[in-house]
Design an enzyme around this catalytic site. Structure first.
Site, mmCIF file in Angstrom:
data_model
loop_
_atom_site.group_PDB
_atom_site.id
_atom_site.type_symbol
_atom_site.label_atom_id
_atom_site.label_comp_id
_atom_site.label_asym_id
_atom_site.label_seq_id
_atom_site.Cartn_x
_atom_site.Cartn_y
_atom_site.Cartn_z
ATOM 1 C CB CYS A 130 69.132 95.867 31.169
ATOM 2 S SG CYS A 130 70.837 95.288 31.230
ATOM 3 C CE LYS A 165 65.412 94.360 24.167
ATOM 4 N NZ LYS A 165 66.720 94.604 23.526
#
Lengths: 303, 240
Positions: A130, A165
């Site tokens: 992120c 991710k």
């Protein structure tokens, strides 16, 4: 014609999964269509403590996409498990992917541990990419050693498969993927958003409150495809591809690049029916391209 | 939320950099709700409040602020837009007998439909419209047909010299509830003057229907999405 795929031993009716952060906890979209058509859902990124996220503005228009800097707004893992997942399950009978973010190894391990007993979740997506959380998030996703150590720690306590991710904001995406695979990751999902910014030319100031944000949308599809291709070539664990996927053709192209499943992100924001439309078009495009079984095309570009 | 096609009936200038677009399509909108237009060559949809809705006909008022709204001025009769309609919540006008509507700049748009709602109930609303200067005034005559209108301009070139909140403080308008839309700085000043009203907020949105958390504000009741729980909030609940 077979659209079924297998991910970590679970059969999904198709490879289409809404990407984390673009689909809430699913039930918002159940107002628009029967979300049982989805392969699975990657839930909104969750952290051990609740987060408001960044100040507004969090969104900026871009050519072929948008920048977001939401900053992991979420009610905290406990509420996600007690309220959000049961709410989602009223509308979705399949298994879910939980998405976990954090600032420290302990943040991640304590959040992941809470999902161990959550039967509705079949895998955990570890968000180490992120770009919108200060002092954390992406810090784990830009250094292979840091990522490796985090995945080792998480794998020790998790009873679920771990999907890591990855951020595209790195020099060597393959080194990141291999570090995660060596640490015991069960799969790799990529790509998260590309760091970007926009400036309001009238004021001369950045549009996004925290200056920078993550760029996503069709504009990043070629970058995502290339990274999925490189990673799928280099690792032997499943790869879940995402980044600007907007059509059934994009899904097939992503699978040919090596993705075992495909996540749809930004497309959901401009077209609430995006995933449904893609799923309905998938058999049509498969027929056109003479594809009988989607599993046959995974990695076709290099096999 | 409803996804529909809407056809442009007209698109005309009504003031300085300010335009009125009238569209038709199969939808029912209530005061406070908004729509999102998919503009050609733009990725994100653009949210617009509803200045007037009647019998499947919708009036938007928009100010040219960037490339998207600039392109919109070129749109002609018969153009078809993909639209997400019936988004967001509504103003609560139940039990209101003396409404005061306060609008700043392009924020006057949703108040026009609201003034019409009151007029249809036989209530003539008091309205304070604020503009930067005389040249930027628009839709004043339209409001005058259905409401008692007071004008404020920042530079004093027309009506009260000052902003709408100063104008309200100096006036002796009696009201049991106010309804306001305009720049955040105006709404903040208004809410600190009185919490007897509702504010319609504006935000840069990703999706417009509650999925992306791109427009979340903080309220006394927790986090709230401008597009989903809003755009209308009680003045007493918004944390500025």
């Amino acid at each position: 014609m077979n659209t079924k795929i297998n991910l970590f031993g679970y059969e999904l009716k198709n490879p289409v999964i809404p990407a984390s952060g673009t689909f809430g906890f699913g039930y918002e979209f159940a107002e628009f269509y029967d979300i049982n058509c989805l392969g699975s859902i990657s839930l909104k990124g969750s952290t051990i403590a609740s987060r408001y996220g960044n100040p507004l503005p969090r969104i900026a228009e871009c050519p072929s996409g948008l920048i977001n800097a939401v900053g992991l707004q979420n009610p905290g893992v406990d509420k996600v498990i007690s309220d959000e997942i049961p709410h989602c399950k009223k509308h979705f009978s399949g298994k879910l992917i939980a998405n976990v973010g954090g600032h420290s190894v302990e943040d991640y391990t304590s959040a992941v541990a809470k999902f161990n007993d959550c039967e509705d979740v079949f895998a955990i997506e570890l968000n180490i990419s992120c770009p919108n959380v200060k002092g954390g998030g992406m810090a784990f996703g830009v250094d292979p050693t840091t990522a490796h150590d985090l995945v080792v720690a998480v794998k020790k306590i998790s009873t679920k498969p771990i999907l890591v991710k990855l951020s595209p904001n790195v020099t060597d995406i393959v080194a990141m993927a291999k570090a995660c695979e060596n640490a015991g990751a069960d799969g790799i999902s990529l790509i998260n958003t590309l760091l970007g910014m926009r400036i309001n030319t009238k004021t001369g100031k950045p549009i996004i409150s925290v200056t920078k944000g993550g760029y996503s949308g069709p504009g990043i599809f070629p970058v995502a495809l290339r990274m999925v291709y490189e990673v799928a070539n280099a690792v032997s664990i499943p790869v879940v591809g995402m980044g600007g996927v907007s059509s059934a053709y994009d899904v097939i192209e992503m699978m040919m690049a090596g993705a075992s499943a495909v996540m749809i992100g930004s497309a959901n924001l401009i077209e609430p029916f995006a995933c449904k439309n893609i799923i309905e078009n998938l058999p049509v495009v498969m027929k056109e391209l003479n594809i009988q079984n989607l599993n046959d095309i995974i990695g076709r570009s290099f096999k | 939320m409803k996804q529909i096609k809407m056809t442009v009936l007209s698109n005309t200038s009504v003031g300085h950099d300010t335009f009125e677009m009238i569209l038709t399509g199969d939808t029912i909108l209530r005061s406070g709700q908004f729509i999102e237009l998919q503009l050609p060559n733009k990725y994100l949809r653009r949210p617009f409040s509803v200045a007037r809705y009647k019998d499947n006909t919708l009036t938007l008022l928009y100010k040219v602020l960037g490339a998207g709204t600039s392109d919109m001025t070129e749109v002609g009769f018969g153009t078809v837009f993909d639209v997400l309609s019936e988004l967001g919540n509504t103003f609560d006008i139940s039990n209101v007998t003396s409404p005061l509507l306060i609008g700043g700049g392009i924020g006057i748009a949703p108040l026009f439909n609201l003034a019409n709602d009151f007029a249809e109930k036989g209530i003539t609303a008091n309205v304070i419209l604020g503009f930067r200067n005389k040249d930027e005034m628009f839709y004043v005559e339209e409001f005058k047909k259905i409401a008692n209108v007071t004008i404020a301009t920042d530079d004093g070139s027309f009506g009260f010299a000052g902003n709408v909140v100063e104008c309200l403080k100096r006036s002796n308008i009696a009201y049991d509830k106010y309804f306001a839309c305009g720049p955040m700085v105006m709404l903040k000043a208004l809410a600190s003057h009185s919490d007897m009203g509702e504010l319609s907020l504006e935000a840069r949105m990703g999706c417009g229907f509650g999925a992306c958390m791109g427009c979340t504000i903080q309220t006394t009741k927790g986090y709230a999405r401008v597009c989903k729980e809003g755009p209308v909030f009680k003045a007493s609940e918004v944390i500025f």
